[in-house]
Scaffold this motif. Structure first.
Motif, PDB file in Angstrom:
ATOM      1  N   LYS A  72      -7.894   0.078   6.117  1.00 12.51           N
ATOM      2  CA  LYS A  72      -6.791   0.403   5.214  1.00 12.51           C
ATOM      3  C   LYS A  72      -7.106  -0.074   3.802  1.00 12.51           C
ATOM      4  CE  LYS A  72      -3.107   0.458   8.675  1.00 12.51           C
ATOM      5  NZ  LYS A  72      -1.844  -0.148   9.130  1.00 12.51           N
ATOM      6  N   THR A  73      -6.678   0.727   2.845  1.00  9.29           N
ATOM      7  CA  THR A  73      -6.911   0.393   1.438  1.00  9.29           C
ATOM      8  C   THR A  73      -5.809  -0.541   0.947  1.00  9.29           C
ATOM      9  OG1 THR A  73      -5.618   2.275   0.655  1.00  9.29           O
ATOM     10  CG2 THR A  73      -7.947   2.662   1.105  1.00  9.29           C
ATOM     11  N   PRO A  74      -6.006  -1.209  -0.199  1.00  8.45           N
ATOM     12  CA  PRO A  74      -4.976  -2.109  -0.727  1.00  8.45           C
ATOM     13  C   PRO A  74      -3.633  -1.421  -0.948  1.00  8.45           C
ATOM     14  CG  PRO A  74      -7.057  -2.481  -1.838  1.00  8.45           C
ATOM     15  CD  PRO A  74      -7.254  -1.291  -0.968  1.00  8.45           C
ATOM     16  N   ASN A  75      -3.657  -0.191  -1.479  1.00  4.26           N
ATOM     17  CA  ASN A  75      -2.404   0.536  -1.691  1.00  4.26           C
ATOM     18  C   ASN A  75      -1.709   0.838  -0.372  1.00  4.26           C
ATOM     19  OD1 ASN A  75      -2.517   0.547  -4.429  1.00  4.26           O
ATOM     20  ND2 ASN A  75      -3.183   2.656  -4.648  1.00  4.26           N
ATOM     21  N   GLU A  76      -2.506   1.173   0.629  1.00  2.00           N
ATOM     22  CA  GLU A  76      -1.948   1.458   1.956  1.00  2.00           C
ATOM     23  C   GLU A  76      -1.316   0.201   2.542  1.00  2.00           C
ATOM     24  OE1 GLU A  76      -3.640   4.048   5.627  1.00  2.00           O
ATOM     25  OE2 GLU A  76      -5.003   3.767   3.946  1.00  2.00           O
ATOM     26  N   ILE A  77      -2.000  -0.912   2.378  1.00  2.00           N
ATOM     27  CA  ILE A  77      -1.469  -2.183   2.892  1.00  2.00           C
ATOM     28  C   ILE A  77      -0.161  -2.527   2.186  1.00  2.00           C
ATOM     29  CG2 ILE A  77      -1.903  -4.665   3.033  1.00  2.00           C
ATOM     30  CD1 ILE A  77      -4.901  -3.976   3.327  1.00  2.00           C
ATOM     31  N   ALA A  78      -0.145  -2.336   0.851  1.00  2.00           N
ATOM     32  CA  ALA A  78       1.069  -2.623   0.078  1.00  2.00           C
ATOM     33  C   ALA A  78       2.220  -1.727   0.528  1.00  2.00           C
ATOM     34  CB  ALA A  78       0.789  -2.426  -1.410  1.00  2.00           C
ATOM     35  N   LEU A  79       1.908  -0.438   0.751  1.00  2.00           N
ATOM     36  CA  LEU A  79       2.958   0.488   1.191  1.00  2.00           C
ATOM     37  C   LEU A  79       3.438   0.128   2.592  1.00  2.00           C
ATOM     38  CD1 LEU A  79       4.657   2.936   0.558  1.00  2.00           C
ATOM     39  CD2 LEU A  79       2.778   4.405   1.326  1.00  2.00           C
ATOM     40  N   ASN A  80       2.517  -0.318   3.449  1.00  2.00           N
ATOM     41  CA  ASN A  80       2.913  -0.753   4.795  1.00  2.00           C
ATOM     42  C   ASN A  80       3.870  -1.937   4.728  1.00  2.00           C
ATOM     43  OD1 ASN A  80       2.116   0.544   7.244  1.00  2.00           O
ATOM     44  ND2 ASN A  80      -0.012   0.226   6.672  1.00  2.00           N
ATOM     45  N   ILE A  81       3.590  -2.848   3.796  1.00  2.00           N
ATOM     46  CA  ILE A  81       4.480  -4.013   3.623  1.00  2.00           C
ATOM     47  C   ILE A  81       5.865  -3.553   3.177  1.00  2.00           C
ATOM     48  CG2 ILE A  81       4.876  -6.085   2.238  1.00  2.00           C
ATOM     49  CD1 ILE A  81       1.812  -6.462   2.191  1.00  2.00           C
ATOM     50  N   LEU A  82       5.890  -2.578   2.243  1.00  2.00           N
ATOM     51  CA  LEU A  82       7.169  -2.030   1.785  1.00  2.00           C
ATOM     52  C   LEU A  82       7.922  -1.376   2.941  1.00  2.00           C
ATOM     53  CD1 LEU A  82       9.193  -1.134  -0.405  1.00  2.00           C
ATOM     54  CD2 LEU A  82       7.756   0.886  -0.778  1.00  2.00           C
ATOM     55  N   LEU A  83       7.208  -0.599   3.757  1.00  2.00           N
ATOM     56  CA  LEU A  83       7.846   0.070   4.887  1.00  2.00           C
ATOM     57  C   LEU A  83       8.369  -0.942   5.903  1.00  2.00           C
ATOM     58  CD1 LEU A  83       5.386   3.072   5.503  1.00  2.00           C
ATOM     59  CD2 LEU A  83       7.471   3.004   4.127  1.00  2.00           C
TER      60      LEU A  83
END
Length: 675
Positions: free
Chosen positions: A210-221
């Motif tokens: 997973k990319t950093p943006n994906e990880i950040a979005l996962n945290i948001l979700l």
């Protein structure tokens, strides 16, 4: 690289199978939103059996339908990821077929003794011999000889390429085939870590990190999921207070509908599909991070030769001296270039032929090849001598014959130099006839491509070893924003570091060892497959076609990836708003009549409202899979215009579509007496 349709049977059936395999907890936990849905499915399934054994027939039918659609929601999300992975695995399988258990001719460079061993036994630093018809056993660098190599198994390009000792065409890839001659190769890859092995691993979607943006979005979700979980939990005591019957099944269904399941189910597929789109253009991205970084690029550094220009200077015009016709100059230029096999020499012959110049080479003519000492070339016939070369060399030549160069020649040489071209003076005997204008030919359409890049808000900078005068002329014609002239490797590196210190993202393409430091420093480093091993190891992307302009396409793909993720996130959250208005008013309308103002859809009953929302929540994932894999169509536009477009199309659309869809499903299930 085959781009398979996701509906093809080769991908569809394995993806369906993998959708069930991905129900394993070790896989599900990587997607927190879908994990919550799966846990909810388990709870409703337990409630289903409880209703059955307790004889609650009506509740049993409702729980059965909710459970089925909740499991479908998880399976559809798994299917989206499996389809995206399946395309990469299909490409990886085709690459595996090119890998053979090759025998290698190991050579001792001191004794020149050759012995045959399995290619799998080779280690970094070994030397091997490859002759015509043999498969190159491992990645390496040519240290002796020159040969044509068939790289179609790797690049898909049928035309053979030349690989030779030294320079920027020395790197070879294991699994390719030597077509002619013999080369000695130094192995540069450890066993199991060859370029082909890396390619196979990289295109396997399951191995994508997973990319950093994906990880950040996962945290948001995850955060949104926790918030909605708390909100739904508080509805139970509120329902008891209002004397509203609210079952565990209804609460679970409500939670699943309110959390961002749409983007949660498609997030992984979007990332895998982004890497797949890069691969379809014959570019291997070393990580999803590299593709994502391409979407955030602020500065694009482009080498002049081979990227902005065609790579070789071409003859474009003749400037004859007074009293000399263009035909005479063209004929002399044709004669002087008769034995010149360089691209520049061939372009002079082509231009002369286009002007209908004629020259018949007499027998016993002597070719005068170019040399660094004379800086001239030409031909001596039994009756005439022809030369072409730099002004200083020609001046010395005609002076040695008792003549001198006319001032008109010097004027034209200066004029061409100011235009950024290369002037070649042509003589016949001791007479200077005129000047040939060699110029860097800018690639057709490159200017419009830079306009597209500029519309993205990206600044383009041309890098060249030419002098400032030449660089300025080429930069103006190509339409780049700036240029770095007389550039050395340390200059490129310093330029990238200065931009990064300003917080800017930098992309660069290169192929030589001198490009390696800059490629390693850049956020997106596109190395050419024909380049040196150092360049290929320094970059985080490798272009199998060795087309430097492809970095522009990579930037567009990166932006498309980010836009697709943003668009579907907007759509998913907007969906949740619509589903909230569908379910909450229907649940509490009888006890709180004032909620009627929010009952916009006028659904038949609380149970039909919940079931309709759950069904829509599941099937919308399937409908969005093609968009997730293909990506939202990218058009260069400003950030404000892009935000406005996203809000109108995916935000407003994400609200309207669920209203229509849920109402339609409610009508259908009511008429079918499913609730």
């Amino acid at each position: 690289m085959n781009n398979k349709n996701f509906l093809s049977s080769e991908l569809l059936f394995p993806a369906i199978k993998n959708s069930f395999v991905k129900l394993h907890p070790k896989i599900l936990y990587k997607n927190p939103v879908m994990l919550v849905v799966a846990l909810g499915s388990i709870i409703t399934t337990i409630a289903l059996f409880s209703d059955y054994f307790l004889g609650n027939q009506k509740d049993f039918i409702f729980s059965l339908q909710i459970s089925i659609w909740l499991w479908f929601t998880v399976l559809f999300a798994n299917f989206a990821e499996a389809i995206a992975e399946g395309r990469g695995k299909a490409q990886a399988e085709s690459l595996r077929k090119t890998r053979r258990d090759t025998q290698a001719s190991l050579i001792n460079m001191q004794t020149k003794v050759i012995r045959t061993i399995p290619a799998s036994k080779l280690v970094k630093g070994d030397y091997v011999v490859a002759t015509a018809g043999e498969v190159i056993p491992a990645d390496g660098t040519v240290v002796e000889g020159m040969a044509t190599v068939d790289e179609s198994a790797i690049t898909g390009e049928s035309a053979p390429v030349i690989r030779e000792c030294g320079g920027d065409r020395s790197a070879v890839t294991g699994g390719t085939t030597v077509l002619s001659d013999k080369i000695i190769i130094m192995v540069t890859a450890e066993p199991g870590k060859s370029f082909l092995d890396k390619m196979i691993g990289l295109v396997e979607g399951a191995e994508r990190k997973k990319t950093p943006n994906e990880i950040a979005l996962n945290i948001l979700l995850c955060g949104l999921t926790i918030i909605f979980l708390l909100a739904v939990v508080t509805l139970k005591p509120f329902a008891l207070f209002q004397n509203v019957s609210l079952s565990i099944v209804a609460l679970v269904a409500l939670l699943v509908c309110l959390i961002p399941t749409t983007i949660g189910g498609l997030l992984s597929a979007i990332g895998i599909a982004g890497m797949d789109r890069v691969l379809q253009r014959n570019v291997i991205a070393m990580s999803g991070r590299a593709v994502e970084a391409a979407g955030d690029v602020d500065i694009l550094l482009l080498d002049k030769t081979g990227t902005i220009t065609v790579g070789n200077r071409m003859a474009t015009e003749f400037f004859p001296c007074p009293g000399v016709t263009v035909d005479e100059l063209a004929r002399a230029s044709l004669a002087a270039s008769w034995f010149d096999q360089t691209p520049e020499g061939r372009s002079i012959i082509k231009l002369s032929n286009e002007m209908h110049a004629h020259f018949i080479l007499p027998t016993n003519s002597i070719a005068i090849p170019f040399s660094a000492e004379t800086r001239m070339s030409g031909v001596d016939t039994p009756t005439e001598t022809f030369r072409k070369g730099a002004l200083e060399s020609i001046t010395s030549w005609v002076q040695s014959l008792g003549s001198k160069v006319p001032p008109e020649v010097i004027y034209n040489v200066t004029k061409i130099s100011k235009l950024g071209g290369t002037p070649l003076v042509v003589t016949k005997g001791s007479q200077a006839l005129g000047v040939i204008y060699l110029k860097d030919v800018v690639k057709p359409g490159i200017s419009s491509r830079f306009e597209r890049i500029r519309a993205m808000g990206i600044r383009t900078i041309m890098i060249t070893g030419d002098n400032k005068l030449t660089a300025a002329a080429i930069a103006a014609e190509a339409g780049v924003d700036d240029y770095l002239a007389e550039a050395k490797p340390e200059d490129k590196l310093a330029l990238i570091k200065s931009f990064k210190q300003e917080g800017l993202m930098v992309a660069m393409s290169g192929d030589g060892t001198n490009d390696a430091p800059a490629l390693a420093q850049a956020d997106v480093g596109l190395a050419m497959n024909t380049g040196t091993q150092a360049a290929r190891e320094a970059g985080n992307m490798i272009d199998l076609d060795s087309d430097p302009t492809k970095v522009i396409e990579i930037v567009e793909i990166g932006k498309q990836l980010l836009i697709t993720r943003g668009a579907l996130t907007t759509f998913s959250i907007a969906n949740d708003v619509a589903k909230y208005f569908a379910i909450i008013p229907a649940l509490f309308l009888t006890s709180i009549p004032s909620l009627g103002v929010f009952n916009i859809m006028h659904l038949a009953s609380p149970n039909s409202a919940i079931l309709s929302a759950v069904i829509f929540n599941a099937i919308i994932i399937i409908f969005l899979i093609p968009l997730a894999l293909k990506g939202v169509k990218y058009r260069p536009r400003s950030a404000s215009n892009l935000l406005r477009y996203n809000l109108i199309v995916f935000g407003l659309g994400g609200v309207i579509l669920p209203f229509l869809g849920i109402k339609l499903i409610d009508v259908i299930i009511t008429n079918l007496n499913l609730v």
